[in-house]
Design a protein around this motif. Structure first.
Motif, short mmCIF file in Angstrom:
data_model
loop_
_atom_site.label_atom_id
_atom_site.label_comp_id
_atom_site.label_asym_id
_atom_site.label_seq_id
_atom_site.Cartn_x
_atom_site.Cartn_y
_atom_site.Cartn_z
N MET A 97 51.10 36.69 19.21
CA MET A 97 50.13 37.15 20.18
C MET A 97 48.61 36.10 19.93
N GLY A 98 48.67 35.96 18.61
CA GLY A 98 47.50 34.95 18.24
C GLY A 98 47.55 33.74 18.61
N GLY A 99 48.90 33.21 18.67
CA GLY A 99 49.12 31.71 19.09
C GLY A 99 49.09 31.69 20.58
N TYR A 100 49.30 32.66 21.57
CA TYR A 100 49.25 32.83 22.78
C TYR A 100 47.83 32.81 23.18
N ALA A 101 46.58 33.40 22.35
CA ALA A 101 45.27 33.46 22.59
C ALA A 101 44.86 32.22 22.31
N VAL A 102 45.19 31.46 21.18
CA VAL A 102 44.76 30.03 20.81
C VAL A 102 44.75 28.89 22.16
N LEU A 103 46.11 29.22 22.62
CA LEU A 103 46.39 28.35 24.01
C LEU A 103 45.45 28.65 24.99
N LYS A 104 45.61 29.81 25.28
CA LYS A 104 44.78 30.59 26.40
C LYS A 104 43.38 30.21 26.50
N TYR A 105 42.72 30.37 25.22
CA TYR A 105 41.25 30.26 25.43
C TYR A 105 40.90 28.91 24.72
N SER A 106 41.82 27.85 24.69
CA SER A 106 41.30 26.74 23.99
C SER A 106 40.15 25.86 24.66
N LYS A 107 40.16 26.13 25.85
CA LYS A 107 39.08 25.35 26.61
C LYS A 107 37.98 26.18 26.82
N LEU A 108 37.94 27.62 26.88
CA LEU A 108 37.07 28.44 26.87
C LEU A 108 35.96 28.36 25.61
N LEU A 109 36.94 28.06 24.31
CA LEU A 109 36.18 28.20 23.05
C LEU A 109 36.01 26.51 22.78
N ASN A 110 36.09 25.62 23.58
CA ASN A 110 35.66 24.16 23.48
C ASN A 110 36.49 23.59 22.03
N ILE A 150 49.36 31.44 30.69
CA ILE A 150 48.59 30.22 30.31
C ILE A 150 48.63 29.32 31.72
N GLN A 151 47.53 28.77 31.98
CA GLN A 151 47.40 28.21 33.30
C GLN A 151 46.72 26.74 33.24
N GLU A 152 46.84 25.70 33.75
CA GLU A 152 46.31 24.48 33.43
C GLU A 152 44.74 24.62 33.48
N GLN A 153 43.88 25.55 34.06
CA GLN A 153 42.64 25.67 33.93
C GLN A 153 42.16 26.21 32.55
N ASP A 154 43.10 26.87 31.81
CA ASP A 154 42.84 27.16 30.46
C ASP A 154 42.92 26.27 29.46
N VAL A 155 43.58 25.20 29.71
CA VAL A 155 43.53 24.18 28.65
C VAL A 155 42.63 22.71 28.88
N SER A 156 42.75 21.85 28.02
CA SER A 156 41.92 20.83 27.98
C SER A 156 42.63 19.47 27.66
N LYS A 157 42.46 18.42 28.46
CA LYS A 157 42.98 17.30 27.92
C LYS A 157 42.16 16.77 26.56
N ASP A 158 41.06 17.27 26.33
CA ASP A 158 40.60 17.04 25.23
C ASP A 158 40.87 17.31 23.73
N THR A 159 41.56 18.55 24.05
CA THR A 159 42.11 19.23 22.74
C THR A 159 43.51 18.65 22.45
N ASP A 160 43.62 18.48 21.07
CA ASP A 160 44.93 18.23 20.36
C ASP A 160 45.68 19.59 20.34
N TYR A 161 46.74 19.68 20.83
CA TYR A 161 47.64 20.83 20.85
C TYR A 161 48.99 20.70 20.01
N ILE A 162 49.10 21.69 18.86
CA ILE A 162 50.40 21.69 18.01
C ILE A 162 50.95 23.13 18.09
N ILE A 163 52.13 23.13 18.32
CA ILE A 163 53.05 24.32 18.39
C ILE A 163 54.10 24.27 17.60
#
Length: 420
Positions: free
Chosen positions: A93-106, A143-156
């Motif tokens: 559930m926390g992993g979902y939030a990390v991705l979902k709010y990655s752009k919101l939290l810069n 999780i949608q495209e508007q939730d994520v950022s091309k400037d963020t490094d994502y690790i799953i």
């Protein structure tokens, strides 16, 4: 310890832990690590490296609703303004939030273990969390495209062989094609438990994106992780039984007696006893202690050609091939059978009754000892052409895997035993 609650509503509690780092870490709780006082997910590991942390802890099993997260931003904004590097971390559930709010939290980097794409049963086949879906909280939660950022490094990090989590990963991958994926095979949904390590978390946060480096660090952690071996053993045994032999041979395991649950212990010992000779060293590594019996030669054979024994490792009546019994005669006690009587075995030159309770727990009692009030002896009944073992009004039934259960009458071929 400088900690304070900076935001709270019915769904989340947000706690700031002051450190001395250049990074700000958002650490999200999960279904287990929910809000409790001022506790933060992965707090000890993050404090070890003196990180500044904002812990977002769920009060309910509600997957960090959008409204709560947006309302939180006014309180969080002053902290975000102080840091150029922001990292998100969480599992399930926390992993979902990390991705979902990655752009919101810069976020500069988002680290998600076994994340969900959504828990909306209209969007995914996975039903593990469907009971927590609330349309009033979770409309358009995926999780949608508007939730994520091309400037963020994502690790799953996830297990590609675990079907439920793979479904979520594949949907997330469509949104994040450049995500760095770290596979953790045969661990199911337990990636965080397996990889619990302060140094590894620090690497995920600070080290350059380097997949071979991360895999090497993960291997070092796995070698020391009891959770890893428990999950691998549980997932591999039914399909790749030789893997257990390699694990026991190549690793200096010293598990405690409570490490393996009874079901997994029975599965492991069945594989070991059926495929190869078991040594006392093997059992010691697995934390299994037994009282060694003396060999007995009474033989009741089932309809599959195997022989009924009492397994002193699993404390169950089971059936094995003669080869397996010969290899492991110290642990597999043939049932004594001559005529209608109570089911008995011989152990250390003494005879024992096999008794069971309604929860299917079996126990040995010395022939002259009193039974406890919840236990009833198994009864061997001799008929004209066959024997049957009974518990109250149920008969023992064997299958082609050697596992035994108790079923209601009438007697079928799988319940008929012959004396060899």
């Amino acid at each position: 310890m400088d900690k304070q609650i900076i935001f709270e509503d019915e769904q989340i509690r947000v706690i700031f832990l002051k450190g001395n780092s250049e990074e700000l870490i958002f650490s999200f709780g999960d279904l287990i690590t929910r809000a409790k006082g001022l506790s933060i997910n992965a707090e000890k590991s993050l404090m070890k490296y003196d990180y500044n942390v904002i812990g977002i802890m769920p009060k309910e099993k509600s997957w960090f609703p959008v409204e709560s997260m947006q309302n939180m931003m006014e309180a969080v904004a002053p902290y975000l303004a102080q840091f150029k590097t922001v990292v998100g971390y969480g599992g399930s559930m926390g992993g979902y939030a990390v991705l979902k709010y990655s752009k919101l939290l810069n976020m500069s980097r988002a680290i998600a273990f076994v994340p969900q794409f959504t828990i909306d049963p209209q969007e995914v086949e996975d039903r593990r969390y469907a009971e927590f879906f609330d349309v009033s909280l979770h409309r358009d939660m995926k999780i949608q495209e508007q939730d994520v950022s091309k400037d963020t490094d994502y690790i799953i990090v996830y297990d590609p062989y675990y079907e439920n989590d793979r479904e979520h990963y594949l949907k997330i991958k469509q949104i994040l094609p450049a995500v760095m994926t770290l596979n953790l095979p045969f661990t199911g949904h337990e990636a965080l438990s397996v990889l619990a390590s302060s140094s590894l978390l620090n690497d995920f946060i600070r080290h350059d994106l380097d997949q071979p480096y991360f895999y090497e660090q993960m291997r070092q952690v796995k070698k020391k992780s009891k959770f890893y071996y428990r999950n691998v053993i549980g997932n591999l045994m039914s399909r790749h039984s030789k893997a257990l032999g390699r694990i026991l041979k190549n690793n200096d395991l010293q598990l405690d007696a409570q490490y393996l649950d009874p079901t997994l212990k029975q599965l492991i010992t069945r594989v070991m006893l059926s495929r190869r000779q078991v040594t006392e060293q093997d059992l010691q590594k697995l934390g299994i202690k037994v009282n060694l019996p003396q060999e007995s030669r009474q033989q009741l054979q089932d309809s599959f050609g195997s022989f009924l024994v009492f397994n002193v490792i699993s404390n169950k009546v089971e059936s094995y091939s003669q080869d397996a019994i010969d290899l492991n005669h110290k642990y597999l006690l043939p049932l004594m059978a001559k005529s209608s009587c109570l089911v008995k075995v011989e152990l250390n030159s003494e005879r024992y009754l096999i008794a069971m309770n309604d929860r299917r727990v079996m126990k040995l009692f010395k022939e002259d000892d009193a039974l406890t009030s919840d236990m009833n002896p198994l009864v061997l009944k001799k008929y004209l052409d066959y024997y049957v073992i009974s518990y109250k009004n149920l008969n023992l039934n064997t299958d082609d895997h050697g596992l035994c259960s108790f079923v209601e009458a009438p007697v079928s071929d799988n319940e008929k035993l012959i004396l060899v």
